[in-house]
Design a protein around this motif. Structure first.
Motif, PDB file in Angstrom:
ATOM      1  N   MET A   1       0.850  -1.201   0.000  1.00  0.00           N
ATOM      2  CA  MET A   1       0.000   0.000   0.000  1.00  0.00           C
ATOM      3  C   MET A   1       0.884   1.249   0.000  1.00  0.00           C
ATOM      4  O   MET A   1       1.768   1.378   0.845  1.00  0.00           O
ATOM      5  CB  MET A   1      -0.900  -0.011   1.252  1.00  0.00           C
ATOM      6  N   ASP A   2       0.648   2.165  -0.938  1.00  0.00           N
ATOM      7  CA  ASP A   2       1.504   3.351  -0.979  1.00  0.00           C
ATOM      8  C   ASP A   2       1.046   4.379   0.051  1.00  0.00           C
ATOM      9  O   ASP A   2      -0.037   4.272   0.641  1.00  0.00           O
ATOM     10  CB  ASP A   2       1.536   3.946  -2.386  1.00  0.00           C
ATOM     11  N   LEU A   3       1.887   5.394   0.264  1.00  0.00           N
ATOM     12  CA  LEU A   3       1.646   6.368   1.326  1.00  0.00           C
ATOM     13  C   LEU A   3       0.325   7.100   1.135  1.00  0.00           C
ATOM     14  O   LEU A   3      -0.401   7.349   2.112  1.00  0.00           O
ATOM     15  CB  LEU A   3       2.800   7.371   1.385  1.00  0.00           C
ATOM     16  N   LEU A   4      -0.003   7.460  -0.094  1.00  0.00           N
ATOM     17  CA  LEU A   4      -1.228   8.205  -0.340  1.00  0.00           C
ATOM     18  C   LEU A   4      -2.458   7.416   0.108  1.00  0.00           C
ATOM     19  O   LEU A   4      -3.375   7.969   0.733  1.00  0.00           O
ATOM     20  CB  LEU A   4      -1.339   8.557  -1.824  1.00  0.00           C
ATOM     21  N   THR A   5      -2.476   6.134  -0.179  1.00  0.00           N
ATOM     22  CA  THR A   5      -3.599   5.282   0.235  1.00  0.00           C
ATOM     23  C   THR A   5      -3.645   5.163   1.750  1.00  0.00           C
ATOM     24  O   THR A   5      -4.732   5.181   2.359  1.00  0.00           O
ATOM     25  CB  THR A   5      -3.477   3.891  -0.404  1.00  0.00           C
ATOM     26  N   ILE A   6      -2.486   5.028   2.375  1.00  0.00           N
ATOM     27  CA  ILE A   6      -2.419   4.930   3.835  1.00  0.00           C
ATOM     28  C   ILE A   6      -3.009   6.190   4.477  1.00  0.00           C
ATOM     29  O   ILE A   6      -3.820   6.118   5.414  1.00  0.00           O
ATOM     30  CB  ILE A   6      -0.957   4.723   4.284  1.00  0.00           C
ATOM     31  N   ILE A   7      -2.596   7.348   3.973  1.00  0.00           N
ATOM     32  CA  ILE A   7      -3.084   8.622   4.514  1.00  0.00           C
ATOM     33  C   ILE A   7      -4.588   8.772   4.274  1.00  0.00           C
ATOM     34  O   ILE A   7      -5.334   9.205   5.154  1.00  0.00           O
ATOM     35  CB  ILE A   7      -2.300   9.792   3.878  1.00  0.00           C
TER      36      ILE A   7
END
Length: 445
Positions: free
Chosen positions: A1-7
């Motif tokens: 999961m990339d950072l944008l999705t995590i945020i």
């Protein structure tokens, strides 16, 4: 999961007051990522204390966001008066091996240093064009608590808490961590006053915050501070003037001295924001609101209304009046230029924070509000579905369902700007309406 999705999944939004969804802010590449640690609103103490308590987490959260948008430099802006915080942040940046990427720059103690466009200029010397955003000049701005929430999101923890300063004419000034959705009365109950009937409460900072009609609401992710002052205090009386009354006063008394314009932070950056012209239009009963488009350049910092005007008029309120009229007619300001230069007089017209505090009658209350550990045990929490800019979140739980702290309870509507919402405490859903989800908490179930 990339950072944008995590945020995005963690429901991180701008914690500095506006509430813009952070994942949307990080979708574009930028040259700089800037951390807004100015906290220029008088009496509020959240950001400086978070940087003191969680320097590594804030630095790592900011670094992650900066690397994601491929920023070549990360700059933390902190007012020079916070010397201990500056030293600490610089030490931790060095210890984490980030000196080649990240630095702390000292900001002058002026108002509004925390305005995004003022901050961009102070840290990079660039000027955001009229009616535009920092990204237009290669900058992305986040604040200290947002960076902390990014770090927490990377550890799998969604936004369920916020930090709030309780300040003003009260026995106990403090900054506290509170669960999102707790009643405002529960928070105010910590200030050491048994009865606040003779007091008014400002939601937010003394300059840009508004007086609450009642205190029976609930804390949201973007709640930052509550300032309690007696109802006869200058600031309360000033903020209590209705828009219609402000128009009448301005129409009859404005002497066109230009002080509101000459000290306007956006005007000093070279923008065409000229409050005295908007006041002039009011005086002459000019009905063609098309000519008052410059009102849309107002950032509503309230410097004109609470500091600049020598006769106590309401230019910010008049700007708001014309903003509403323009919005009703679907008129949007159209810039005629994109390159701006700060006006030559800017260096001599910056508003010192101490003078501002004196001007608005808060000197006696400009004292520390130390971070205080308090365990809140509410019977109910009411979590708003719209705590952010964009569309309200859509509930994904049902009445009678048991939920846990951190559980997703509302999602972003498809193809919309928004933020997810999570339960801040264990409990049972007892009500769902268009605006919020009510949860009966823990042992009360």
């Amino acid at each position: 999961m990339d950072l944008l999705t995590i945020i995005k999944d963690a429901g991180v939004i701008g914690a500095g007051g506006a509430g813009f969804p952070t994942h949307a802010k990080l979708t574009s590449k930028a040259e700089y990522i800037l951390l807004n640690g100015a906290e220029c609103e008088p009496l509020l103490r959240v950001d400086q204390q978070l940087m003191e308590q969680f320097p590594d987490e804030i630095i790592k959260g900011m670094e992650a966001a900066g690397r994601y948008i491929e920023a070549r430099k990360a700059i933390i802006g902190i007012k020079g008066k916070h010397k201990e915080v500056i030293v600490l942040m610089r030490e931790r940046i060095a210890a984490l091996g980030l000196t080649d990427y990240m630095e702390v720059m000292e900001l002058r103690d002026i108002y509004p240093a925390g305005d995004e466009q003022v901050l961009v200029h102070e840290l990079t010397q660039r000027i955001v064009p009229e009616a535009s955003i920092p990204l237009k000049v290669g900058c992305v701005v986040i604040n200290s608590e947002t960076a902390l929430n990014i770090f927490k999101a990377m550890a799998g923890n969604p936004v369920t808490e916020t930090y709030i300063t309780i300040a003003g004419d009260i026995p106990r000034r403090m900054t506290v961590k509170v669960p999102v959705g707790i009643s405002i009365r529960d928070v105010l109950g910590q200030c050491g006053m048994e009865n606040i009937d003779d007091y008014a409460v400002i939601d937010g900072g003394p300059m840009m915050g508004s007086i609450m009609n009642n205190v029976d609401g609930y804390v949201t992710k973007k709640s930052k501070g509550y300032v309690l002052l007696k109802k006869d205090h200058f600031l309360i009386r000033k903020k209590s003037v209705s828009l219609d009354r402000a128009r009448i006063i301005g129409k009859t008394a404005c002497e066109q001295c230009r002080m509101c314009t000459d000290l306007c932070p956006r005007y000093l950056l070279g923008h065409n924001m000229q409050p005295h012209k908007v006041m002039r239009a009011l005086s002459y009963n000019l009905e063609d609101v098309l000519e008052q488009q410059i009102a849309q350049l107002c950032c509503e910092c309230n410097a004109c209304e609470l500091f600049s005007c020598p006769v106590g008029l309401h230019p910010k309120s008049v700007n708001v009046f014309y903003k509403q009229k323009l919005a009703e007619q679907g008129i949007k300001y159209q810039p005629i230029q994109m390159d701006f230069q700060a006006r030559s007089a800017r260096e001599y017209r910056l508003i010192p924070s101490k003078r501002l505090v004196i001007r608005i009658g808060l000197t006696a209350f400009d004292k520390p509000a130390p971070l205080t550990q308090i365990e809140f045990r509410p019977e109910y929490i009411q979590i708003a579905l719209r705590q952010h800019i964009g569309a309200p979140a859509l509930p994904v739980v049902t009445i009678g369902e048991q939920v846990k702290t951190g559980q997703l309870i509302a999602k972003i509507p498809d193809n919309s700007l928004g933020a997810t919402v999570h339960s801040s405490l264990n409990g049972t859903v007892i009500e769902i309406n268009d605006n919020s989800i009510v949860i009966k908490v823990g042992s009360y179930v």
